[in-house]
Design a protein around this motif. Structure first.
Motif, PDB file in Angstrom:
ATOM      1  N   GLY A 299      24.986  82.209  73.855  1.00 18.61           N
ATOM      2  CA  GLY A 299      24.540  81.402  74.991  1.00 18.61           C
ATOM      3  C   GLY A 299      25.802  81.216  76.127  1.00 18.61           C
ATOM      4  O   GLY A 299      26.627  82.329  76.090  1.00 18.61           O
ATOM      5  N   LYS A 300      25.309  80.314  76.839  1.00 15.08           N
ATOM      6  CA  LYS A 300      26.438  80.243  78.053  1.00 15.08           C
ATOM      7  C   LYS A 300      26.438  78.897  78.530  1.00 15.08           C
ATOM      8  O   LYS A 300      25.699  77.916  78.166  1.00 15.08           O
TER       9      LYS A 300
ATOM     10  N   LYS B 288      30.941  69.823  86.122  1.00 16.49           N
ATOM     11  CA  LYS B 288      30.032  69.222  85.064  1.00 16.49           C
ATOM     12  C   LYS B 288      29.571  70.569  84.165  1.00 16.49           C
ATOM     13  O   LYS B 288      29.185  71.451  84.785  1.00 16.49           O
ATOM     14  N   ILE B 289      29.756  70.375  83.014  1.00 18.48           N
ATOM     15  CA  ILE B 289      29.164  71.401  81.930  1.00 18.48           C
ATOM     16  C   ILE B 289      28.192  71.398  81.095  1.00 18.48           C
ATOM     17  O   ILE B 289      28.116  70.234  80.352  1.00 18.48           O
ATOM     18  N   SER B 290      27.474  72.211  81.120  1.00 19.05           N
ATOM     19  CA  SER B 290      26.295  72.225  80.196  1.00 19.05           C
ATOM     20  C   SER B 290      25.861  73.430  79.195  1.00 19.05           C
ATOM     21  O   SER B 290      26.364  74.638  80.029  1.00 19.05           O
ATOM     22  N   TYR B 291      25.579  73.496  78.264  1.00 25.00           N
ATOM     23  CA  TYR B 291      25.572  74.505  77.160  1.00 25.00           C
ATOM     24  C   TYR B 291      24.233  75.092  76.931  1.00 25.00           C
ATOM     25  O   TYR B 291      23.327  74.034  76.788  1.00 25.00           O
ATOM     26  N   HIS B 292      23.740  76.279  77.139  1.00 28.10           N
ATOM     27  CA  HIS B 292      22.368  76.733  76.905  1.00 28.10           C
ATOM     28  C   HIS B 292      22.404  77.761  75.826  1.00 28.10           C
ATOM     29  O   HIS B 292      23.217  78.867  76.110  1.00 28.10           O
TER      30      HIS B 292
ATOM     31  N   ILE C  50      28.937  83.684  75.915  1.00 29.11           N
ATOM     32  CA  ILE C  50      29.826  83.984  74.552  1.00 29.11           C
ATOM     33  C   ILE C  50      29.009  84.674  73.675  1.00 29.11           C
ATOM     34  O   ILE C  50      27.681  84.784  73.514  1.00 29.11           O
ATOM     35  N   SER C  51      29.648  85.591  72.883  1.00 35.04           N
ATOM     36  CA  SER C  51      28.941  86.328  71.868  1.00 35.04           C
ATOM     37  C   SER C  51      29.776  86.457  70.711  1.00 35.04           C
ATOM     38  O   SER C  51      31.188  86.275  70.733  1.00 35.04           O
TER      39      SER C  51
ATOM     40  N   GLN D 196      21.994  90.632  77.118  1.00 34.86           N
ATOM     41  CA  GLN D 196      20.617  91.523  77.664  1.00 34.86           C
ATOM     42  C   GLN D 196      19.425  90.498  78.101  1.00 34.86           C
ATOM     43  O   GLN D 196      18.646  90.685  78.803  1.00 34.86           O
ATOM     44  N   GLN D 197      19.615  89.216  77.770  1.00 32.84           N
ATOM     45  CA  GLN D 197      18.745  88.267  78.011  1.00 32.84           C
ATOM     46  C   GLN D 197      18.708  87.556  79.453  1.00 32.84           C
ATOM     47  O   GLN D 197      18.035  86.850  79.951  1.00 32.84           O
ATOM     48  N   GLU D 198      20.193  87.914  80.076  1.00 32.41           N
ATOM     49  CA  GLU D 198      20.435  87.404  81.364  1.00 32.41           C
ATOM     50  C   GLU D 198      19.444  87.782  82.549  1.00 32.41           C
ATOM     51  O   GLU D 198      19.284  88.909  82.702  1.00 32.41           O
TER      52      GLU D 198
END
Length: 790
Positions: free
Chosen positions: A604-605, A510-514, A596-597, A584-586
């Motif tokens: 996001g991820k 299951k995949i969710s984008y944040h 991704i950037s 840097q936010q992780e």
């Protein structure tokens, strides 16, 4: 010797004179053979006869057609301009001596890089430098040493070979002669006097002599040819004592009837050849029955993406047809010969040639099956349909077997030589003994020892047992590279599992984008980048972007174990691990994620909720009693708590492991005398799979194929790993029982032969019977074992 004659073979050197050691040679092959004799202090070979080496006269000019590059290309499996690979059908291949000679061709011609024999199919795969030698020169070399290949372009293209019925003809002639000689020998058996003695004794004896001629010079000629070639190559093969026994019987029997000393041993002679051929016929039929094809050749667990009507579809490799348009992703194997449609490509042919330097290709260039794409995604048009035999031959390439030699393979390679030396010594010593005490028994003892003590049964035990296990495993969707792997599997005491794509399945993730929402262009660039990758997470994520447009991305780079970096119209994308994307936010979130950037701005991820395969817990519970278990993953420690709760205590859990780290884990265990099996998905695990004693790639029918692995396991059979290992151990036990059984045969048989209680014809009957009993025993035992696996 005339300077215009070849010192080795005696042929004329007018066309191609080569001077070496003050001697003349007609070709490099003859010179090389002379050098080998000279280096090993065997030049006395030339003292027995002038120019003893022989090249059949019919060979001269026979293969001139191979000088045509157009014809040669049809025979070559691979040709990149520097390295060429050809597979030739050699009808004469029949024993371990043949394998030894043909796999050591580089000693006869250093321009040959490697040669590998497929014994059941009687084929040899030869790799050579096209700038150093030619296909014609190799074929002439093979012909000169007695292994002339069968070449027919019509049969080659059609994939069919003429059926060889020569063994049936020889068996028929030997059987006919044996029956008649036995019939003609009845008066001698019953000691008939009078009319028989006066009128027909000599007629019957010369008739027996006449019947023996086609038996010796036609039906039994292969034994003489094989023995001669073996001795010419400095090998004592299993046919040497047999040929010697036939020769001694024939000469002694002929001598007796010429000088009216007796009736000879023509009944034993013809019976011997008949029963030997009967045993060979049975072996041949059994080989065909077992079919060393292994089922993976008809169902190879590798798919390829075909583009049809602008739609992508996954198909099995054997469904590929000429003219199809294929999509080849990064790190994906090219399954067929074809033409590159994309602008450029970098192809790694190390799976084929062993050379790791990528070859740059441009649009319109020919691509060969076995190459691996290294520069993103390409498209190609198929020239010929796929050949499973070529892919499996590629899989069995010696490049990937350097450190994985087998104990039983060594026995098979060496047994005939060592056994024959012992048998010949026993034969001559026992004959000398009987010549001194009772000369009438000497000939019987000599021939009986030579025939009864044949290592055929011992030599057959391992290939028949392990070959049958390959077939049984194949039916259970466990495809092993070769029979050697079964033995290596039986010795395993440590098992390492990859996590992503091995313990987990991408089909139920299951995949969710944040993060920051992506615009349509960014989605298209992201989807097109994922399209080129074969990583399980990339493939799963790719299918979530159904509506995004596919773009042609030429600037693509995938860094194994880290992520993907692409550039398209000034837009730079990075996707992969947090550290690779420079997020840097992780924080300390420990989920499996793809970050991704765009243009160095973190977006996001995508978080993946892994779904573990059914039966993982029960499999580990069964394995923990007999094996050291480890889980080695490139992911973070997000699921370490779950694994600690569900896997047995003592299971090593290692995370954040790069591909080289996985390899080092395997190597460190091996340094502690562990026999390691690595189970992975074949991508980031390629190095660890190659380093391990047994490397198993788990397949969910995706487009990844790693020749570095030793076996491919269908994901649906994941929970049966322990069953397969246990079956391998039992197969080795069966082989050991066969060795004991065969040893008993030889000890008992030799006792009766040496003591003069065994007639040669009885020995000839017992020899194939011992082989038949071994084959029957192994076949029944392995089939019973196979039924238990089901």
């Amino acid at each position: 010797m005339n300077s215009t004659q070849c010192y080795h073979c005696g042929d004329s050197c007018d066309d191609n004179l080569i001077q070496f050691d003050e001697k003349s040679f007609c070709c490099n092959g003859c010179k090389t053979v002379y050098e080998i004799f000279s280096d090993n202090d065997l030049t006395c070979y030339y003292d027995f006869q002038d120019s003893p080496g022989a090249i059949p006269t019919e060979i001269q000019g026979k293969y001139d057609f191979l000088e045509s590059s157009e014809i040669a290309d049809k025979l070559l499996d691979f040709n990149d301009g520097n390295t060429q690979i050809v597979t030739l059908y050699i009808p004469h291949i029949h024993c371990s001596s043949c394998i030894w000679v043909l796999e050591n061709l580089h000693k006869l011609n250093p321009k040959i890089t490697a040669s590998q024999v497929d014994f059941p199919k009687k084929k040899v795969r030869i790799t050579f430098g096209s700038d150093k030698t030619s296909l014609k020169e190799i074929v002439l070399l093979l012909s000169a040493i007695g292994y002339e290949p069968y070449i027919s372009l019509e049969d080659y293209e059609g994939g069919k070979k003429a059926v060889d019925r020569s063994l049936i003809y020889k068996l028929g002639i030997a059987g006919f002669a044996f029956g008649n000689v036995m019939f003609l020998s009845f008066p001698e058996y019953f000691e008939v006097d009078g009319f028989w003695l006066e009128k027909y004794k000599n007629v019957f004896r010369w008739l027996m002599f006449a019947f023996s001629l086609p038996v010796v010079f036609y039906a039994g000629k292969d034994y003489f040819i094989s023995a001669f070639k073996g001795l010419s190559s400095k090998i004592l093969n299993i046919d040497v004592p047999i040929a010697l026994g036939i020769f001694v019987l024939f000469i002694r029997s002929t001598f007796e009837i010429i000088f009216d000393l007796g009736t000879g041993f023509f009944d034993s002679l013809t019976g011997l050849v008949f029963f030997l051929l009967l045993g060979k016929f049975f072996q041949q039929k059994t080989y065909n029955f077992l079919s060393f094809e292994r089922d993976y050749k008809s169902y190879f667990p590798i798919a390829v993406t075909r583009i049809k009507e602008n739609k992508e579809e996954n198909i099995q490799v054997y469904n590929i047809e000429k003219g199809d348009r294929l999509l080849i992703r990064n790190q994906e194997l090219i399954p067929v010969d074809g033409i590159l449609i994309s602008e450029n490509a970098a192809i790694d042919y190390s799976f084929v040639t062993g050379e790791a330097e990528p070859v740059q290709k441009k649009s319109g260039d020919k691509l060969f099956a076995g190459g691996k794409q290294l520069s993103g995604v390409i498209e190609m048009e198929v020239l010929v349909s796929v050949s499973q035999s070529y892919l499996t031959q590629l899989w069995s390439n010696d490049v990937f077997q350097k450190n994985k030699e087998s104990h039983f393979k060594t026995i098979t390679d060496n047994i005939s030589k060592n056994f024959t030396i012992i048998v010949l010594a026993i034969a001559f010593i026992s004959t000398a003994f009987w010549l001194y005490f009772d000369a009438s028994k000497a000939l019987n003892v000599f021939t009986a020892v030579l025939i009864i003590a044949c290592p055929c049964a011992i030599a057959l035990a391992a290939p028949f047992t392990l070959g049958n296990m390959l077939r049984i495993f194949g039916k259970q969707k466990f495809y092993l590279k070769n029979a050697t792997v079964v033995e290596q599997l039986a010795a395993i005491n440590s098992i390492i599992f990859d996590k992503t794509g091995t313990l987990t399945t991408s089909k139920e993730s299951k995949i969710s984008y944040h993060g920051i929402a992506l615009n349509q262009q960014e989605k298209s660039i992201l989807k097109s980048s994922l399209r080129a990758s074969n990583h399980p997470l990339s493939r799963t994520l790719y299918h979530t972007f159904q509506d995004a447009e596919i773009l042609t991305i030429s600037d693509y780079q995938e860094i194994v174990g880290k992520g993907i970096q692409v550039s398209y119209n000034g837009v730079n994308l990075k996707l992969g691990s947090s550290s690779f994307v420079n997020n840097q936010q992780e924080q300390s979130v420990l989920d499996t994620a793809v970050h991704i950037s765009f243009n160095n701005q973190y977006k996001g991820k995508f978080i993946f909720k892994n779904s573990y395969r059914k039966g993982v817990k029960s499999l580990f519970d069964v394995l923990q009693n007999n094996y050291d278990l480890s889980v080695v993953s490139g992911d973070n420690e997000g699921e370490i708590k779950f694994l600690q709760e569900n896997l047995p205590k003592g299971t090593d859990l290692l995370f954040n492991q790069k591909p080289e780290d996985k390899l080092n884990v395997v190597a460190s265990l091996q340094q502690n005398n562990k026999k390691v099996m690595m189970i992975g998905d074949g991508l980031n695990d390629a190095g660890a799979l190659a380093q391990s004693d047994v490397g198993i790639a788990l397949s969910e029918n995706i487009n990844v194929f790693s020749p570095a692995c030793d076996g491919i396991l269908d994901a649906s059979k994941f929970n049966k790993i322990e069953t397969f290992i246990k079956a391998s151990k039992k197969a080795i036990t069966i082989i050991k029982y066969c060795f004991i059984l065969s040893l008993c045969y030889n000890v008992v048989g030799l006792y009766f032969a040496v003591t003069g209680q065994l007639m040669p014809v009885i020995a000839a009957i017992l020899m194939p019977l011992s082989s038949i009993s071994i084959v029957v025993f192994t076949t029944i035992s392995t089939n019973v074992l196979g039924n238990k696996i089901k």
